[in-house]
Design a protein around this motif. Structure first.
Motif, PDB file in Angstrom:
ATOM      1  N   GLY A  28       0.838  -1.196   0.000  1.00  0.00           N
ATOM      2  CA  GLY A  28       0.000   0.000   0.000  1.00  0.00           C
ATOM      3  C   GLY A  28       0.869   1.240   0.000  1.00  0.00           C
ATOM      4  N   ASN A  29       0.698   2.052  -1.034  1.00  0.00           N
ATOM      5  CA  ASN A  29       1.438   3.312  -1.131  1.00  0.00           C
ATOM      6  C   ASN A  29       0.472   4.432  -0.744  1.00  0.00           C
ATOM      7  OD1 ASN A  29       2.870   5.570  -1.870  1.00  0.00           O
ATOM      8  ND2 ASN A  29       2.869   5.142  -4.074  1.00  0.00           N
ATOM      9  N   TRP A  30       0.592   4.896   0.497  1.00  0.00           N
ATOM     10  CA  TRP A  30      -0.382   5.876   0.994  1.00  0.00           C
ATOM     11  C   TRP A  30      -0.126   7.273   0.434  1.00  0.00           C
ATOM     12  CZ3 TRP A  30      -0.484   4.411   6.962  1.00  0.00           C
ATOM     13  CH2 TRP A  30      -0.952   3.103   7.100  1.00  0.00           C
ATOM     14  N   LYS A  31       1.014   7.464  -0.203  1.00  0.00           N
ATOM     15  CA  LYS A  31       1.390   8.778  -0.743  1.00  0.00           C
ATOM     16  C   LYS A  31       1.287   9.832   0.368  1.00  0.00           C
ATOM     17  CE  LYS A  31       0.137   7.115  -5.256  1.00  0.00           C
ATOM     18  NZ  LYS A  31      -0.293   7.400  -6.612  1.00  0.00           N
ATOM     19  N   MET A  32       0.963  11.073   0.028  1.00  0.00           N
ATOM     20  CA  MET A  32       0.936  12.144   1.038  1.00  0.00           C
ATOM     21  C   MET A  32      -0.498  12.318   1.544  1.00  0.00           C
ATOM     22  SD  MET A  32       2.734  15.894   0.874  1.00  0.00           S
ATOM     23  CE  MET A  32       1.452  16.774   0.020  1.00  0.00           C
ATOM     24  N   GLY A  84      11.815   5.412  -7.462  1.00  0.00           N
ATOM     25  CA  GLY A  84      11.511   5.775  -8.850  1.00  0.00           C
ATOM     26  C   GLY A  84      10.042   5.749  -9.194  1.00  0.00           C
ATOM     27  N   HIS A  85       9.188   6.001  -8.191  1.00  0.00           N
ATOM     28  CA  HIS A  85       7.753   6.107  -8.511  1.00  0.00           C
ATOM     29  C   HIS A  85       7.571   7.194  -9.574  1.00  0.00           C
ATOM     30  CE1 HIS A  85       3.509   7.065  -8.092  1.00  0.00           C
ATOM     31  NE2 HIS A  85       3.371   5.858  -7.578  1.00  0.00           N
ATOM     32  N   SER A  86       6.581   7.039 -10.431  1.00  0.00           N
ATOM     33  CA  SER A  86       6.438   8.004 -11.531  1.00  0.00           C
ATOM     34  C   SER A  86       6.208   9.418 -11.021  1.00  0.00           C
ATOM     35  CB  SER A  86       5.321   7.583 -12.480  1.00  0.00           C
ATOM     36  OG  SER A  86       4.081   7.729 -11.845  1.00  0.00           O
ATOM     37  N   TYR A 105       5.544  -2.632 -12.095  1.00  0.00           N
ATOM     38  CA  TYR A 105       5.174  -2.042 -13.376  1.00  0.00           C
ATOM     39  C   TYR A 105       3.936  -1.193 -13.156  1.00  0.00           C
ATOM     40  CZ  TYR A 105       3.014  -1.401 -17.894  1.00  0.00           C
ATOM     41  OH  TYR A 105       2.412  -0.825 -18.975  1.00  0.00           O
ATOM     42  N   GLU A 106       4.118   0.119 -13.350  1.00  0.00           N
ATOM     43  CA  GLU A 106       3.008   1.042 -13.148  1.00  0.00           C
ATOM     44  C   GLU A 106       2.866   1.949 -14.366  1.00  0.00           C
ATOM     45  OE1 GLU A 106       2.085   1.642  -8.715  1.00  0.00           O
ATOM     46  OE2 GLU A 106       3.670   3.042  -9.222  1.00  0.00           O
ATOM     47  N   PRO A 107       1.968   1.586 -15.280  1.00  0.00           N
ATOM     48  CA  PRO A 107       1.740   2.486 -16.408  1.00  0.00           C
ATOM     49  C   PRO A 107       1.253   3.835 -15.880  1.00  0.00           C
ATOM     50  CG  PRO A 107       0.141   0.647 -16.410  1.00  0.00           C
ATOM     51  CD  PRO A 107       1.085   0.416 -15.280  1.00  0.00           C
ATOM     52  N   TRP A 119      -0.350   6.217 -17.095  1.00  0.00           N
ATOM     53  CA  TRP A 119      -1.725   6.572 -17.460  1.00  0.00           C
ATOM     54  C   TRP A 119      -2.761   5.840 -16.599  1.00  0.00           C
ATOM     55  CZ3 TRP A 119      -3.975   2.039 -19.136  1.00  0.00           C
ATOM     56  CH2 TRP A 119      -3.103   1.059 -19.624  1.00  0.00           C
ATOM     57  N   ALA A 120      -2.335   4.866 -15.835  1.00  0.00           N
ATOM     58  CA  ALA A 120      -3.276   4.103 -14.995  1.00  0.00           C
ATOM     59  C   ALA A 120      -3.213   4.529 -13.534  1.00  0.00           C
ATOM     60  CB  ALA A 120      -2.974   2.607 -15.114  1.00  0.00           C
ATOM     61  N   ILE A 121      -2.240   5.374 -13.183  1.00  0.00           N
ATOM     62  CA  ILE A 121      -2.056   5.734 -11.774  1.00  0.00           C
ATOM     63  C   ILE A 121      -3.044   6.821 -11.366  1.00  0.00           C
ATOM     64  CG2 ILE A 121      -0.475   6.720 -10.086  1.00  0.00           C
ATOM     65  CD1 ILE A 121       1.813   5.397 -11.574  1.00  0.00           C
ATOM     66  N   GLY A 122      -3.897   6.474 -10.420  1.00  0.00           N
ATOM     67  CA  GLY A 122      -4.841   7.455  -9.866  1.00  0.00           C
ATOM     68  C   GLY A 122      -5.898   7.911 -10.853  1.00  0.00           C
ATOM     69  N   THR A 123      -6.040   7.225 -11.979  1.00  0.00           N
ATOM     70  CA  THR A 123      -6.957   7.669 -13.019  1.00  0.00           C
ATOM     71  C   THR A 123      -8.232   6.834 -13.072  1.00  0.00           C
ATOM     72  OG1 THR A 123      -5.906   6.173 -14.587  1.00  0.00           O
ATOM     73  CG2 THR A 123      -5.073   8.433 -14.513  1.00  0.00           C
ATOM     74  N   GLY A 173       0.864  -1.982 -10.716  1.00  0.00           N
ATOM     75  CA  GLY A 173       0.278  -0.828 -10.034  1.00  0.00           C
ATOM     76  C   GLY A 173      -0.412   0.081 -11.019  1.00  0.00           C
ATOM     77  N   GLY A 174      -1.495   0.704 -10.580  1.00  0.00           N
ATOM     78  CA  GLY A 174      -2.256   1.614 -11.436  1.00  0.00           C
ATOM     79  C   GLY A 174      -3.729   1.288 -11.324  1.00  0.00           C
ATOM     80  N   SER A 175      -4.412   1.979 -10.390  1.00  0.00           N
ATOM     81  CA  SER A 175      -5.854   1.798 -10.193  1.00  0.00           C
ATOM     82  C   SER A 175      -6.266   0.365  -9.890  1.00  0.00           C
ATOM     83  CB  SER A 175      -6.626   2.373 -11.395  1.00  0.00           C
ATOM     84  OG  SER A 175      -6.370   3.757 -11.529  1.00  0.00           O
ATOM     85  N   VAL A 176      -5.417  -0.338  -9.127  1.00  0.00           N
ATOM     86  CA  VAL A 176      -5.834  -1.662  -8.632  1.00  0.00           C
ATOM     87  C   VAL A 176      -6.921  -1.410  -7.589  1.00  0.00           C
ATOM     88  CG1 VAL A 176      -5.147  -3.731  -7.342  1.00  0.00           C
ATOM     89  CG2 VAL A 176      -3.536  -2.668  -8.958  1.00  0.00           C
ATOM     90  N   GLY A 198       0.525  -6.497  -6.129  1.00  0.00           N
ATOM     91  CA  GLY A 198       0.224  -5.138  -6.575  1.00  0.00           C
ATOM     92  C   GLY A 198       0.832  -4.066  -5.708  1.00  0.00           C
ATOM     93  N   LEU A 199       1.029  -2.904  -6.338  1.00  0.00           N
ATOM     94  CA  LEU A 199       1.388  -1.681  -5.627  1.00  0.00           C
ATOM     95  C   LEU A 199       0.135  -0.811  -5.717  1.00  0.00           C
ATOM     96  CD1 LEU A 199       3.385   0.127  -4.146  1.00  0.00           C
ATOM     97  CD2 LEU A 199       4.406   0.740  -6.324  1.00  0.00           C
ATOM     98  N   VAL A 200      -0.467  -0.554  -4.576  1.00  0.00           N
ATOM     99  CA  VAL A 200      -1.817  -0.006  -4.539  1.00  0.00           C
ATOM    100  C   VAL A 200      -1.809   1.379  -3.910  1.00  0.00           C
ATOM    101  CG1 VAL A 200      -4.178  -0.455  -3.770  1.00  0.00           C
ATOM    102  CG2 VAL A 200      -2.616  -2.387  -4.190  1.00  0.00           C
ATOM    103  N   GLY A 201      -2.334   2.369  -4.623  1.00  0.00           N
ATOM    104  CA  GLY A 201      -2.391   3.729  -4.087  1.00  0.00           C
ATOM    105  C   GLY A 201      -3.735   3.983  -3.421  1.00  0.00           C
ATOM    106  N   GLY A 202      -4.657   4.586  -4.162  1.00  0.00           N
ATOM    107  CA  GLY A 202      -5.952   5.013  -3.614  1.00  0.00           C
ATOM    108  C   GLY A 202      -6.659   3.948  -2.781  1.00  0.00           C
ATOM    109  N   ALA A 203      -6.738   2.721  -3.292  1.00  0.00           N
ATOM    110  CA  ALA A 203      -7.495   1.677  -2.586  1.00  0.00           C
ATOM    111  C   ALA A 203      -6.803   1.213  -1.309  1.00  0.00           C
ATOM    112  CB  ALA A 203      -7.749   0.491  -3.524  1.00  0.00           C
TER     113      ALA A 203
HETATM  114  P1  PGA Z   1      -3.315   4.124  -7.644  1.00  0.00           P
HETATM  115  O1  PGA Z   1      -1.764   4.423  -7.360  1.00  0.00           O
HETATM  116  O2  PGA Z   1      -3.586   2.741  -7.122  1.00  0.00           O
HETATM  117  O3  PGA Z   1      -4.049   5.189  -6.860  1.00  0.00           O
HETATM  118  O4  PGA Z   1      -3.511   4.222  -9.103  1.00  0.00           O
HETATM  119  C1  PGA Z   1      -0.786   3.438  -7.538  1.00  0.00           C
HETATM  120  C2  PGA Z   1       0.585   3.987  -7.272  1.00  0.00           C
HETATM  121  O5  PGA Z   1       0.830   5.147  -7.632  1.00  0.00           O
HETATM  122  O6  PGA Z   1       1.455   3.315  -6.701  1.00  0.00           O
END
Ligand code: PGA
Length: 250
Positions: free
Chosen positions: A8-12, A93-95, A165-167, A169-173, A209-212, A229-234
């Protein structure tokens, strides 16, 4: 046999109250076996989360780190500090680091080397932008990002590493790669690693990773080369993150 990893990548996001509640939910409900579970809080909350992970299977990671050991680097956080706080993993190296904070392949490689030397496990993020995908450059971009690190660090440095692998265009979208798109790139990444060492390639975990989310995790993780998975929002919603961990452990 690779054990799945869900990070889980909680970001900021969050504050101490929110994090306390989230951890209480996760601690009781994440699967105790079949999947490795990791949370990566903002650095200022690592100590708090460490206390809350005690007695649970949840591992601790950071979202970024300095490539420097210590000294006059105002605002930076060192690997030994992360280690001191009980971190096992570091996302590199997160995008968002590459695009917003101008981290280059070279800097990411330096951070990777320093991370491995300190004894922490790097999670190396790679991925293409929408324009790069549309120009059919996905494998070229991902290949460049991986080669930069393999050439600087040596393939031995990948023994305990994870690749995500985090495209972009799929991150947080809310747009997720299809299971076929994910598998194609994951298999190509494993092949790139195999060109340096087949044993490492067979062993290394490659996360998507990317909107999982709770609804799409199972079909993504069903792919042969998707090891979690590398999971942001969820990852900020206890029930959703638990469901994603369960999907990876199934
Ligand atoms: P997301 O983020 O699950 O919110 O798309 C993934 C990430 O940036 O690691």
């Amino acid at each position: 046999m690779r054990t799945a990893l869900v990070a889980g990548n909680w970001k900021m996001n969050g504050d101490s109250g929110f994090i306390s509640e989230l951890m209480t939910g996760l601690k009781t409900d994440v699967p105790a076996s079949g999947v490795e579970v990791l949370v990566c809080p903002p650095s200022v909350y690592l100590s708090q989360v460490k206390v809350q992970t005690e007695g649970s299977v949840i591992a601790l990671g950071a979202q970024n780190v300095s490539e420097q050991k210590n000294g006059a680097f105002t605002g930076e956080i060192s690997l030994s500090m992360l280690q001191d706080l009980g971190c096992e993993y570091v996302i590199l190296g997160h995008s968002e680091r590459r695009s917003i904070y101008a981290e280059t392949d070279e800097l990411v490689a330096q951070k990777f080397i320093a991370t491995v030397e300190t004894g922490l496990k790097p999670i190396l993020c790679v991925g293409e932008t929408l324009a790069e995908r549309e120009a059919d450059q996905t494998l070229e971009v991902v290949g460049r990002q991986i080669r930069a690190v393999v050439e600087a660090a040596g393939i031995e440095a990948f023994a305990d590493a994870v690749i995500a692998y985090e495209p972009v265009w799929a991150i947080g979208t809310g747009k997720t790669a299809t299971p076929e798109q994910a598998q194609e790139v994951h298999a190509a990444i494993r092949e790139m690693i195999a060109q340096s060492d087949a044993g490492t390639a067979a062993k290394i975990r490659i996360l998507y990773g990317g909107s999982v989310n709770a609804g799409n995790a199972a079909e993504l993780f069903a792919n042969e080369d998707v090891d979690g998975g590398l999971v942001g929002g969820a990852s900020l919603k206890a029930n959703d993150f638990v469901a994603i961990c369960q999907a990876a452990g199934a």
